[in-house]
Design an enzyme around this catalytic site. Structure first.
Site, mmCIF file in Angstrom:
data_model
loop_
_atom_site.group_PDB
_atom_site.id
_atom_site.type_symbol
_atom_site.label_atom_id
_atom_site.label_comp_id
_atom_site.label_asym_id
_atom_site.label_seq_id
_atom_site.Cartn_x
_atom_site.Cartn_y
_atom_site.Cartn_z
ATOM 1 N N LYS A 251 7.249 2.319 31.130
ATOM 2 C CA LYS A 251 6.396 3.141 32.013
ATOM 3 C C LYS A 251 4.932 3.136 31.552
ATOM 4 O O LYS A 251 4.030 2.920 32.349
ATOM 5 C CB LYS A 251 6.903 4.596 32.067
ATOM 6 C CG LYS A 251 8.298 4.762 32.652
ATOM 7 C CD LYS A 251 8.657 6.228 32.864
ATOM 8 C CE LYS A 251 8.783 7.036 31.587
ATOM 9 N NZ LYS A 251 9.900 6.633 30.712
ATOM 10 N N ARG B 250 10.615 14.497 35.970
ATOM 11 C CA ARG B 250 11.822 14.113 35.235
ATOM 12 C C ARG B 250 13.024 14.920 35.676
ATOM 13 O O ARG B 250 14.129 14.700 35.175
ATOM 14 C CB ARG B 250 11.593 14.334 33.738
ATOM 15 C CG ARG B 250 11.089 13.101 32.970
ATOM 16 C CD ARG B 250 10.831 13.548 31.546
ATOM 17 N NE ARG B 250 10.968 12.521 30.555
ATOM 18 C CZ ARG B 250 9.959 11.836 30.027
ATOM 19 N NH1 ARG B 250 8.740 12.010 30.457
ATOM 20 N NH2 ARG B 250 10.178 10.961 29.058
ATOM 21 N N ARG C 151 9.079 0.180 18.502
ATOM 22 C CA ARG C 151 7.920 1.064 18.678
ATOM 23 C C ARG C 151 7.844 2.053 17.503
ATOM 24 O O ARG C 151 6.763 2.427 17.063
ATOM 25 C CB ARG C 151 8.033 1.811 20.015
ATOM 26 C CG ARG C 151 6.793 2.605 20.365
ATOM 27 C CD ARG C 151 6.818 3.111 21.787
ATOM 28 N NE ARG C 151 7.741 4.214 21.965
ATOM 29 C CZ ARG C 151 8.009 4.798 23.126
ATOM 30 N NH1 ARG C 151 7.424 4.354 24.235
ATOM 31 N NH2 ARG C 151 8.858 5.798 23.219
ATOM 32 N N ARG D 169 6.190 7.102 16.258
ATOM 33 C CA ARG D 169 6.418 8.307 17.063
ATOM 34 C C ARG D 169 7.626 9.068 16.516
ATOM 35 O O ARG D 169 8.689 8.470 16.301
ATOM 36 C CB ARG D 169 6.667 7.887 18.515
ATOM 37 C CG ARG D 169 5.581 8.354 19.451
ATOM 38 C CD ARG D 169 5.823 7.865 20.836
ATOM 39 N NE ARG D 169 6.898 8.590 21.509
ATOM 40 C CZ ARG D 169 7.102 8.534 22.805
ATOM 41 N NH1 ARG D 169 6.315 7.809 23.567
ATOM 42 N NH2 ARG D 169 8.082 9.202 23.353
ATOM 43 N N ARG E 6 17.760 11.380 23.978
ATOM 44 C CA ARG E 6 16.851 11.165 25.120
ATOM 45 C C ARG E 6 17.557 10.352 26.219
ATOM 46 O O ARG E 6 17.350 10.598 27.407
ATOM 47 C CB ARG E 6 15.567 10.476 24.653
ATOM 48 C CG ARG E 6 14.656 11.455 23.897
ATOM 49 C CD ARG E 6 13.709 10.745 22.958
ATOM 50 N NE ARG E 6 12.721 9.943 23.637
ATOM 51 C CZ ARG E 6 12.101 8.891 23.078
ATOM 52 N NH1 ARG E 6 12.372 8.527 21.845
ATOM 53 N NH2 ARG E 6 11.222 8.217 23.763
#
Ligand code: AMP
Length: 191
Positions: A14, A89, A128, A134, A145
């Site tokens: 995204k 969401r 990532r 993160r 998630r």
């Protein structure tokens, strides 16, 4: 340009595709995840609340998110359409977005759905984690998630279909291919 809602699981791209679309068409961009991470970074009251949810892979409550989204939207000066990245969401958020835009004489525009297999999603997120560090990109939180995505967010896909604005793109192993299909559809809908 029509507004664009970019929709997909964690790691579906995204943020990456939003940046490409933003650059190509000069649109505004709201990433609710980025807004929340900035609040955490700045140590605000909202940031303190958001941190617990994000670290646990859970969604921030709708009432809070809807308020943040409206404030962020109203602060944007972009005049060439806005990309909504990571919002809505939940169905409640989607209904609120539709209403918020209607009150301002605007529309949701088009929804772009990114479909990526879970193995690819997981490996991208773990990558990532190494590159960006993160806090929520660890295997335990990623699993939560994904579960939240399946139970609370994925059902929204049909909601967009009923609104008549869903456009689905499936990952076939090439970012360039994905991008060219997305650009083609955007241009078709913005003659
Ligand atoms: P993202 O950067 O879009 O992956 O978002 C990171 C985290 O921020 C999510 O796992 C949620 O905890 C929170 N978040 C971002 N957008 C929303 C939203 N629209 N509703 C609820 N929580 C959100």
């Amino acid at each position: 340009m029509k507004n664009i809602i970019i929709f997909g699981a964690p790691g579906s791209g995204k943020g990456t595709y939003s940046e490409e679309i933003k650059t190509k068409y000069g649109m505004g961009h709201i990433s609710t995840g980025d807004v929340l991470r900035a609040e955490i970074h700045n140590g605000t009251e909202l940031g303190l609340i958001a941190k617990d949810y994000i670290d646990n892979g859970q969604l921030i409550p709708d009432s809070l998110m809807i308020d943040i989204l409206a404030k962020t939207y109203d602060s944007l000066t972009a005049t060439n359409g806005v990309i909504f990245d990571g919002f809505p969401r939940t169905i409640a958020q989607a209904e609120a977005l539709k209403e918020m835009l209607k009150e301002r004489g605007h529309e949701m525009g088009m929804m772009i759905e990114l479909i990526v297999d879970e193995e690819t999603l997981l490996s991208r997120l773990l990558n990532r984690a190494k590159e960006q560090g993160r806090a929520d990109d660890n295997e335990e939180t990623i699993k939560k998630r994904f579960a939240v995505y399946h139970s609370q967010t994925e059902p929204l896909s049909d909601w967009f279909e009923k609104e008549g604005i869903r456009n689905t793109f499936t990952w076939k192993g090439s970012k360039d291919l994905m991008l060219s299909e997305i650009f083609e559809e955007i241009e078709k809908q913005n003659p």
